[in-house]
Design a protein around this motif. Structure first.
Motif, PDB file in Angstrom:
ATOM      1  N   THR A 241       0.811  -1.218   0.000  1.00 17.43           N
ATOM      2  CA  THR A 241       0.000   0.000   0.000  1.00 17.43           C
ATOM      3  C   THR A 241       0.846   1.271   0.000  1.00 17.43           C
ATOM      4  O   THR A 241       0.303   2.371   0.129  1.00 17.43           O
ATOM      5  CB  THR A 241      -0.910   0.020   1.237  1.00 17.43           C
ATOM      6  OG1 THR A 241      -0.089  -0.079   2.417  1.00 17.43           O
ATOM      7  CG2 THR A 241      -1.883  -1.147   1.201  1.00 17.43           C
ATOM      8  N   ASP A 242       2.156   1.126  -0.158  1.00 21.51           N
ATOM      9  CA  ASP A 242       3.049   2.290  -0.148  1.00 21.51           C
ATOM     10  C   ASP A 242       2.961   2.991  -1.513  1.00 21.51           C
ATOM     11  O   ASP A 242       3.280   2.396  -2.544  1.00 21.51           O
ATOM     12  CB  ASP A 242       4.482   1.838   0.126  1.00 21.51           C
ATOM     13  CG  ASP A 242       5.424   3.004   0.400  1.00 21.51           C
ATOM     14  OD1 ASP A 242       5.104   4.138  -0.008  1.00 21.51           O
ATOM     15  OD2 ASP A 242       6.474   2.779   1.010  1.00 21.51           O
ATOM     16  N   PRO A 243       2.550   4.251  -1.559  1.00 25.95           N
ATOM     17  CA  PRO A 243       2.439   4.949  -2.851  1.00 25.95           C
ATOM     18  C   PRO A 243       3.775   5.104  -3.561  1.00 25.95           C
ATOM     19  O   PRO A 243       3.822   5.325  -4.770  1.00 25.95           O
ATOM     20  CB  PRO A 243       1.849   6.311  -2.466  1.00 25.95           C
ATOM     21  CG  PRO A 243       2.168   6.476  -1.021  1.00 25.95           C
ATOM     22  CD  PRO A 243       2.142   5.102  -0.434  1.00 25.95           C
ATOM     23  N   ARG A 244       4.861   4.946  -2.816  1.00 27.75           N
ATOM     24  CA  ARG A 244       6.203   5.034  -3.421  1.00 27.75           C
ATOM     25  C   ARG A 244       6.635   3.718  -4.045  1.00 27.75           C
ATOM     26  O   ARG A 244       7.659   3.642  -4.723  1.00 27.75           O
ATOM     27  CB  ARG A 244       7.218   5.455  -2.356  1.00 27.75           C
ATOM     28  CG  ARG A 244       6.940   6.822  -1.738  1.00 27.75           C
ATOM     29  CD  ARG A 244       7.710   7.019  -0.454  1.00 27.75           C
ATOM     30  NE  ARG A 244       7.266   6.091   0.574  1.00 27.75           N
ATOM     31  CZ  ARG A 244       7.731   6.077   1.822  1.00 27.75           C
ATOM     32  NH1 ARG A 244       8.660   6.948   2.187  1.00 27.75           N
ATOM     33  NH2 ARG A 244       7.282   5.200   2.706  1.00 27.75           N
ATOM     34  N   ASN A 245       5.888   2.665  -3.821  1.00 29.98           N
ATOM     35  CA  ASN A 245       6.237   1.340  -4.315  1.00 29.98           C
ATOM     36  C   ASN A 245       6.015   1.263  -5.825  1.00 29.98           C
ATOM     37  O   ASN A 245       4.937   1.549  -6.335  1.00 29.98           O
ATOM     38  CB  ASN A 245       5.396   0.285  -3.609  1.00 29.98           C
ATOM     39  CG  ASN A 245       5.640  -1.109  -4.155  1.00 29.98           C
ATOM     40  OD1 ASN A 245       6.735  -1.404  -4.617  1.00 29.98           O
ATOM     41  ND2 ASN A 245       4.629  -1.944  -4.098  1.00 29.98           N
ATOM     42  N   GLN A 246       7.033   0.846  -6.536  1.00 31.35           N
ATOM     43  CA  GLN A 246       6.950   0.734  -7.993  1.00 31.35           C
ATOM     44  C   GLN A 246       6.935  -0.712  -8.468  1.00 31.35           C
ATOM     45  O   GLN A 246       6.943  -0.982  -9.660  1.00 31.35           O
ATOM     46  CB  GLN A 246       8.150   1.458  -8.632  1.00 31.35           C
ATOM     47  CG  GLN A 246       8.223   2.938  -8.292  1.00 31.35           C
ATOM     48  CD  GLN A 246       6.999   3.698  -8.750  1.00 31.35           C
ATOM     49  OE1 GLN A 246       6.520   3.503  -9.865  1.00 31.35           O
ATOM     50  NE2 GLN A 246       6.472   4.567  -7.896  1.00 31.35           N
TER      51      GLN A 246
END
Length: 504
Positions: A241-246
């Motif tokens: 759920t990390d928005p920085r996760n790509q």
């Protein structure tokens, strides 16, 4: 409070489900040909998730040490599919004591008062001649520590309690413990003292309810720093759920919006407990505190060994709910994810249970009361929805055992991060419904996705199963009186007292 319905010219009182079912305890019939009642030691921990025992080799902390829990598993039975009906302290404890679902006993959160109409299973044990003791965390009915019905001996504390220097209510009198007294050790002392002073002509039931391992985690001096340099293995869904996760492999959709938003909150990994600790320290402190409790369990086992009680004493160990360590970016419990609703469940009684038994069926906290009543030579009370698991513990086939379990959690004023949750779980699938919010529900294939990272709620091939499970969920609620959320009269000020702006 009684409700009223208009019938002709009369106002007739109507009772809630719990009030109808929960009258004064009636004597239970003994089972035909029942053996002599067995002694029982029931040990309950707080926030202990199902896989955090060293024999389970937890992926997050493979270095964890729990030698005494390992011993119970080695010498008894393990229920790896053990669940609570609600992953929260008070509701789960009420379900253990009553054998009822949360919407039936109505202790739906940690501040809801306990209805005076409830019957606790130790009351039946007293009728059968047992001497009973409750020692530890009660945590039902606000912060009250007063002695409760069903127990000849009472030792407890207010609310969550503290890890050091506790003030205990001992049979109605306040007793302060000083000199860095560690609560886990103190409670164990009281349990052993009760056993020492018991009437040896009567069977006993001891309910040892630990504060550990509730946050804020504090181990005993002997275990402080034990795992200080141990590496933490983050769960696969930690960054989901990390928005920085790509990474698309760990960023599955659709994920409920409330889960994403909770990541940076009191119960999220990016701001856990308002930033009061780091995630790695959080896990290590938990494991050290758990290790301290395990040592105390070893003291109980040793006492039973040394006093010739081990063979015929049933020892049950379980957690009141699970705990999340970064799964889906969350910590704490409350949710219907596996790490939250699943608990450790170990049982040992050499005279009845062979060593090394593994129970493959799903069991729940509502099964505790019927199981212990059977050990006392009693049938379960008619209002109880659980079943005795003794046949499963003895490896006997039970053709009509449940093939699904149900879960419920009700939104809390004090912790609004998690919505009301209802769920149904089989060995293969789990359907989770979020009530009162405009968000996506969840559906998981547990066989192919045990970490619950792929929400299949929109997949065409699963729509028939989803519809069926949703129907079964509503059928369960309707059949057990759960279609009305039990609201309680609870006062909570919204402003600090010194501001003179209390609103209730």
């Amino acid at each position: 409070m009684l409700r009223y319905v208009l019938f002709g010219w009369l106002l007739l009182p109507t009772l809630s489900w719990a009030q109808v079912k929960q009258q004064a305890p009636k004597p239970l019939p003994k089972l035909a040909g029942a053996a002599r009642p067995r002694n029982v030691v029931f040990i309950l921990s707080d926030d202990h998730r199902y896989d955090f025992m060293s024999f389970m080799k937890p992926a997050i902390a493979p270095w964890l040490e729990t030698p005494n829990l390992d011993r119970i598993r080695r010498e008894g039975a393990h229920c790896p599919k053990a669940f609570v009906t609600t992953a929260l302290c008070s509701p789960s404890r009420a379900s253990i004591l009553t054998g009822l679902f949360s919407h039936q006993h109505t202790v739906v959160d940690n501040v809801a008062p306990e209805p005076p109409t409830l019957t606790y299973f130790p009351q039946y044990l007293q009728q059968a001649g047992y001497q009973t003791a409750f020692i530890g965390k009660w945590h039902m009915g606000n912060d009250d520590d007063k002695p409760r019905k069903g127990f000849n001996h009472w030792v407890s504390f207010e609310g969550q309690g503290v890890y050091y220097n506790p003030v205990l209510n001992v049979d109605g009198k306040k007793v302060a413990h000083r000199d860095s007294a560690y609560t886990t050790d103190v409670l164990t002392d009281y349990a052993l003292n009760f056993l020492n002073g018991r009437n040896k002509d009567k069977p006993f039931f001891v309910y040892l309810s630990h504060k550990a391992v509730h946050h804020e985690f504090k181990p005993s001096p002997a275990d402080r720093g034990r795992f200080a340099n141990s590496p933490i293995q983050y769960p696969a869904s930690f960054y989901q759920t990390d928005p920085r996760n790509q990474n698309p492999e760990t960023k599955e959709s659709p994920t409920p919006l409330w889960v994403k938003r909770q990541r940076y909150s009191w119960h999220g990994v990016d701001y856990l407990y308002h930033g009061s600790t780091s995630f790695d320290s959080f896990v290590r402190d938990y494991c050290e505190t758990l290790r301290s409790m395990d040592t105390s369990i070893g003291r109980v086992l040793k006492y039973l060994d040394d006093n010739g009680l081990a063979e015929n004493t049933l020892v049950i160990y379980m957690g009141d709910n699970g705990f999340m360590f970064g799964e889906h970016g969350l910590i704490d419990k409350r949710t219907a994810y596996e790490e939250s609703m699943r608990v450790p469940f170990l049982v040992r009684c050499p005279a009845l249970i062979k060593a090394g038994i593994t129970v493959p069926q799903m069991v729940q906290n509502v099964d505790v009361a019927p199981t212990i009543l059977e050990l006392a030579g009693l049938q379960k009370a008619s209002q109880m929805v659980g079943r005795s698991i003794m046949p499963l513990l003895q490896g006997k086939p039970v053709s009509d055992w449940r093939d699904k379990i149900f879960y419920e959690y009700y939104w809390e004023y004090d912790f609004p991060h998690t919505p009301t949750v209802h769920a149904i779980r089989t060995d293969r699938y789990k359907y989770v419904r979020y009530h009162g919010i405009w968000d996506t529900n969840e559906f998981f294939d547990l066989e192919n996705d045990p970490q619950e990272m792929k929400n299949l709620i929109r997949e065409p091939q699963h729509q028939a199963a989803i519809k069926q499970m949703a129907g079964q969920l509503y059928d369960w609620l309707e059949d057990t009186g759960g279609l009305q959320i039990p609201l309680k009269r609870i006062n909570r000020p919204r402003f600090a007292d010194h501001e003179n702006k209390n609103t209730f």
